[in-house]
Motif scaffolding. Structure first.
Motif: not given
Length: 315
Positions: A73-78
């Motif tokens: 989820v962090t790799t999708c956004i950050v």
């Protein structure tokens, strides 16, 4: 269909953090280092649980999947957020924006289900310790994990495929640093009333039910701890679920703050900061509380470091 004077949206501009350009270097460095820590910490948990046999228990297997969801989820956004801060353009293909929404939805909502399953595991370990091994068998643990991912994917996919049928012909910018559900729906020129009803049902199934289940399990855990006669026994028993309880408080606390707190246009920047808490804080907290406060994880880290040093000396 779009009207004659309108065209279908092909690109989206994410406005990001307007008004903070003079702080963009500091913000970029802080977020980059935080993202690096999230990757290292959660990937370390995945590696340790996969490598060492004494960590292949239901609690750590569930933790491994929670760490995987955190990384995804962090790799999708950050990375997109870092790109917006760096070049201040924030231009994305509209389909790329939709795919970010879809992916972050799956990886974000599955955390709710996994945390609920972890609470069930703690309930069995504390309230039924003698039957724990038979009740929480490896097969059941695997079924619960697969079932969580499957149910989550079905729920989010059904909403996503309904969403992409709409026409998007209005504004071509979003006042956010990622493609969240609310801002995307506001761009639709079609009637979204049915979608909002579907979203409510999904939120009940994917958020409210797991949260209610967690509360029920911890009420049972609380009453079981109270019945323990010795202070040392109560403290020791509570310590076995303290890490998970911290995760529950941090995750659901930030989730409620972001999506259930009242908001309006004047608080758009506040909503962005709340979203950062949801996207960054929980993935940062989990490696800390499960690595520094867990003896089995500490032992696995020591064993891994010992192996690394032995290989270096042999080399």
């Amino acid at each position: 269909m779009c009207e004659e004077n309108q065209t279908q949206i092909t690109h989206i501009r994410l406005l990001g953090f307007q008004g903070l350009s003079k702080y963009k270097t500091i913000i970029f460095i802080v977020l980059f280092l935080t993202y690096a820590f999230i990757l290292v910490g959660n990937l370390l948990i995945i590696l340790l649980v996969t490598t060492f046999d004494h960590l292949k228990t239901p609690m750590f297997i569930l933790l491994k999947h929670l760490s995987l969801a955190d990384v995804l989820v962090t790799t999708c956004i950050v990375p997109v957020m870092l790109g917006i801060i760096f070049d201040e353009k924030g231009i994305l293909p509209f389909w790329g924006c939709l795919m970010q929404l879809y992916s972050s939805g799956i990886f974000g909502f599955v955390q709710c289900l996994l945390i609920a399953v972890m609470s069930y595991d703690r309930y069995l370990a504390i309230c039924h310790p003698l039957r724990y091994t038979s009740l929480m068998s490896p097969d059941l643990c695997l079924q619960l994990v697969v079932g969580s991912w499957f149910l989550d994917t079905i729920l989010i996919s059904s909403e996503f495929f309904f969403l992409i049928q709409f026409d998007f012909c209005s504004f071509t910018y979003i006042d956010h640093f990622f493609c969240d559900f609310g801002p995307i729906v506001e761009l639709a020129t079609s009637d979204t009333s049915n979608l909002m009803v579907q979203d409510l049902v999904i939120c009940v199934l994917g958020f409210s039910f797991p949260f209610a289940f967690i509360i029920m399990t911890y009420l049972c855990i609380f009453f079981s701890i109270v019945k323990i006669s010795s202070t040392y026994g109560r403290r020791k028993t509570f310590f076995t679920c303290s890490s998970h309880l911290t995760t529950v408080c941090v995750y659901y606390g930030t989730l409620i703050t972001v999506y259930m707190a009242p908001s309006n246009e004047s608080t758009s920047n506040t909503n962005k900061y709340r979203s950062i808490l949801l996207i960054v804080v929980t993935p940062v907290i989990n490696p800390i509380i499960y690595s520094l406060r867990n003896n089995e994880m500490k032992r696995a880290i020591q064993m891994m470091m010992s192996r690394i040093f032995q290989n270096i000396w042999k080399g």
